[in-house]
Motif scaffolding. Sequence first.
Motif, PDB file in Angstrom:
ATOM      1  N   PHE A 170      20.264 -13.534 -22.624  1.00 38.54           N
ATOM      2  CA  PHE A 170      19.305 -14.232 -22.949  1.00 38.54           C
ATOM      3  C   PHE A 170      18.804 -14.233 -24.038  1.00 38.54           C
ATOM      4  O   PHE A 170      18.318 -13.107 -24.678  1.00 38.54           O
ATOM      5  N   VAL A 193      19.765 -11.381 -26.879  1.00 37.67           N
ATOM      6  CA  VAL A 193      20.053  -9.737 -25.745  1.00 37.67           C
ATOM      7  C   VAL A 193      20.689 -10.345 -25.221  1.00 37.67           C
ATOM      8  O   VAL A 193      21.293 -10.873 -24.239  1.00 37.67           O
ATOM      9  N   ALA A 211      22.884  -9.494 -22.580  1.00 36.04           N
ATOM     10  CA  ALA A 211      22.386  -8.723 -20.941  1.00 36.04           C
ATOM     11  C   ALA A 211      23.855  -8.172 -20.423  1.00 36.04           C
ATOM     12  O   ALA A 211      23.745  -7.178 -18.773  1.00 36.04           O
ATOM     13  N   PRO A 270      20.400   2.409 -16.028  1.00 36.49           N
ATOM     14  CA  PRO A 270      18.949   2.650 -16.805  1.00 36.49           C
ATOM     15  C   PRO A 270      18.870   1.502 -16.471  1.00 36.49           C
ATOM     16  O   PRO A 270      19.579   1.023 -16.711  1.00 36.49           O
ATOM     17  N   SER A 271      17.498   1.170 -16.580  1.00 40.10           N
ATOM     18  CA  SER A 271      16.595   0.334 -17.038  1.00 40.10           C
ATOM     19  C   SER A 271      17.290  -0.491 -18.812  1.00 40.10           C
ATOM     20  O   SER A 271      17.219   0.219 -19.301  1.00 40.10           O
ATOM     21  N   GLY A 272      17.445  -2.073 -17.865  1.00 42.00           N
ATOM     22  CA  GLY A 272      17.990  -2.816 -19.515  1.00 42.00           C
ATOM     23  C   GLY A 272      19.400  -3.045 -19.043  1.00 42.00           C
ATOM     24  O   GLY A 272      19.775  -3.277 -20.186  1.00 42.00           O
ATOM     25  N   CYS A 273      20.363  -2.178 -18.580  1.00 40.39           N
ATOM     26  CA  CYS A 273      21.578  -2.053 -18.737  1.00 40.39           C
ATOM     27  C   CYS A 273      22.329  -3.004 -18.431  1.00 40.39           C
ATOM     28  O   CYS A 273      23.593  -3.575 -18.043  1.00 40.39           O
ATOM     29  N   GLY A 274      21.519  -4.066 -17.652  1.00 35.65           N
ATOM     30  CA  GLY A 274      23.109  -5.972 -17.549  1.00 35.65           C
ATOM     31  C   GLY A 274      22.765  -5.599 -15.702  1.00 35.65           C
ATOM     32  O   GLY A 274      23.128  -6.591 -14.986  1.00 35.65           O
ATOM     33  N   LYS A 275      22.201  -3.971 -14.242  1.00 37.10           N
ATOM     34  CA  LYS A 275      22.958  -4.151 -13.534  1.00 37.10           C
ATOM     35  C   LYS A 275      22.026  -6.142 -12.475  1.00 37.10           C
ATOM     36  O   LYS A 275      23.069  -6.382 -11.468  1.00 37.10           O
ATOM     37  N   THR A 276      21.073  -5.842 -12.834  1.00 39.79           N
ATOM     38  CA  THR A 276      20.354  -6.885 -12.012  1.00 39.79           C
ATOM     39  C   THR A 276      20.589  -7.763 -12.372  1.00 39.79           C
ATOM     40  O   THR A 276      20.773  -8.563 -11.762  1.00 39.79           O
ATOM     41  N   THR A 277      21.266  -8.712 -13.856  1.00 43.99           N
ATOM     42  CA  THR A 277      20.981  -9.597 -14.367  1.00 43.99           C
ATOM     43  C   THR A 277      22.861 -10.092 -13.376  1.00 43.99           C
ATOM     44  O   THR A 277      23.269 -11.063 -13.091  1.00 43.99           O
TER      45      THR A 277
HETATM   46  P1  ATP Z   1      15.986  -3.243 -15.034  1.00 45.25           P
HETATM   47  O1  ATP Z   1      16.269  -2.218 -13.468  1.00 45.25           O
HETATM   48  O2  ATP Z   1      14.497  -2.813 -15.397  1.00 45.25           O
HETATM   49  O3  ATP Z   1      15.806  -4.239 -13.991  1.00 45.25           O
HETATM   50  P2  ATP Z   1      18.421  -3.958 -14.749  1.00 45.25           P
HETATM   51  O4  ATP Z   1      19.835  -2.452 -15.628  1.00 45.25           O
HETATM   52  O5  ATP Z   1      18.536  -4.139 -14.143  1.00 45.25           O
HETATM   53  O6  ATP Z   1      17.007  -3.091 -15.585  1.00 45.25           O
HETATM   54  P3  ATP Z   1      18.330  -6.435 -16.143  1.00 45.25           P
HETATM   55  O7  ATP Z   1      17.219  -6.663 -15.796  1.00 45.25           O
HETATM   56  O8  ATP Z   1      19.888  -7.274 -16.012  1.00 45.25           O
HETATM   57  O9  ATP Z   1      19.056  -4.562 -16.371  1.00 45.25           O
HETATM   58  O10 ATP Z   1      18.379  -6.225 -17.334  1.00 45.25           O
HETATM   59  C1  ATP Z   1      19.322  -6.614 -18.800  1.00 45.25           C
HETATM   60  C2  ATP Z   1      19.009  -7.118 -19.866  1.00 45.25           C
HETATM   61  O11 ATP Z   1      18.405  -8.958 -20.054  1.00 45.25           O
HETATM   62  C3  ATP Z   1      17.171  -6.301 -20.202  1.00 45.25           C
HETATM   63  O12 ATP Z   1      17.321  -6.473 -22.411  1.00 45.25           O
HETATM   64  C4  ATP Z   1      16.239  -7.432 -20.195  1.00 45.25           C
HETATM   65  O13 ATP Z   1      15.678  -7.710 -21.155  1.00 45.25           O
HETATM   66  C5  ATP Z   1      16.848  -8.854 -20.245  1.00 45.25           C
HETATM   67  N1  ATP Z   1      16.853  -9.307 -19.222  1.00 45.25           N
HETATM   68  C6  ATP Z   1      16.878  -9.949 -18.022  1.00 45.25           C
HETATM   69  N2  ATP Z   1      16.888 -11.089 -18.104  1.00 45.25           N
HETATM   70  C7  ATP Z   1      15.811 -11.554 -18.754  1.00 45.25           C
HETATM   71  C8  ATP Z   1      15.225 -12.781 -18.464  1.00 45.25           C
HETATM   72  N3  ATP Z   1      15.428 -13.424 -17.815  1.00 45.25           N
HETATM   73  N4  ATP Z   1      14.968 -13.693 -20.112  1.00 45.25           N
HETATM   74  C9  ATP Z   1      15.463 -12.065 -21.064  1.00 45.25           C
HETATM   75  N5  ATP Z   1      16.002 -11.695 -21.079  1.00 45.25           N
HETATM   76  C10 ATP Z   1      15.909 -10.994 -19.998  1.00 45.25           C
END
Ligand code: ATP
Length: 360
Positions: free
Chosen positions: A15, A18, A20, A39-46
């Motif tokens: 993104f 960044v 992801a 942890p938060s931000g590691c990319g799992k949701t993406t």
């Molecule tokens: P969380 O549990 O906080 O959701 P995560 O491990 O699921 O964290 P992601 O949500 O996949 O992590 O995010 C991975 C990285 O991509 C993070 O740095 C996040 O800020 C960034 N990111 C995710 N979605 C977007 C978006 N739509 N626009 C910009 N950056 C994004």
Amino acid sequence: MGRGAVSLRGVSKSFGTVVAVRDVSLEVAPGEFLTLLGPSGCGKTTLLRMIAALESPESGRILLSQRDVTDDPPHRRPVNTVFQHYALFPHRTVAGNVAFGLEMAGRARADLVPRVERALEMVRLSGMGSRRVDQLSGGQRQRVALARAVVLEPEVLLLDEPMSALDRKLREEMRAEVKSLHRRLGTTFVFVTHDQEEALALSDRVVVMNDGRIEQMGPPAEIYDVPRTRFVAEFLAVRNILSGDVQSAEVGATVVRTENGLMLRSRAAGFVAGERVWVGVRPERMGFDGAGENRVAGVLEDRLFLGDRSEWRVRAGADLLTVSEPGTSAGRQAGDAVTVTFEASALLRLVEPGRRPPRP
Ligand code: ATP
């Protein structure tokens, strides 16, 4: 054959600046319960959202049930997603919420009722179909969200932190519910969480992610017992992590000299004489004045009572160790001199994040 298999091949997503998800490859077997943990931000949701086509990868391919779906929109993929915020229709009944997807898919009315009833049975909400959603508890609403996803009979069910909005007790109940639902459905589940306990309790296999990459994957017991990197060890509550140099590396009897001069023995594989390493021990593998090749003199500093166990912080020279003892640990007090003891088999070899240890 292969119904419900998920293949990710070199998948990446950024993104802006960044990154992801970085070049992730992963095979999920049909019917497997796989958890993406980190942890938060590691990319799992993406990563999960790319499987659902809610995000598109920049590079790499995604296969579902052995079919390349990389360019398919969400409704053409045999998946359904359960989100943390379940977004039910408040003005619809429970059955109305569960039926919604089937109605959208143009299913015949005669087909709806038995399917909705079966889905409600699956999540143990039989007989609740005519209730209004706003009369339900948080846990019941989350069950409706699950029923709404399973009624469509997806080949893969994606779950994005589905329990994190619930309180602790409900979360534990739902954990058992999700596990049993998986067993009864036999569908592939890909589950996202930052909660290590949840991941260990539910999964056939856990994928630990760090900074967009897979750091380690394996069955829960392996991830728990043999974390390979410092990151995974820290994330899975290996509280005693020390750096040191390998003095001698004999198979099954390695000696590591820590930065602060402790001489520790390990039976872990992969050590190389002269290398700088991280080593770690779980607090529950340590004891006081017990058996074990490793003995460290220390002084009790303070105690945290956690119900089923107590955790002592122990000052050992320049190091502060955390030692867990079952119960209240009533016979001890701060200031006591102790010998911390642990087996050589408890001392883990850890490498730095991003660097994999050589295969044993
Ligand atoms: P969380 O549990 O906080 O959701 P995560 O491990 O699921 O964290 P992601 O949500 O996949 O992590 O995010 C991975 C990285 O991509 C993070 O740095 C996040 O800020 C960034 N990111 C995710 N979605 C977007 C978006 N739509 N626009 C910009 N950056 C994004």
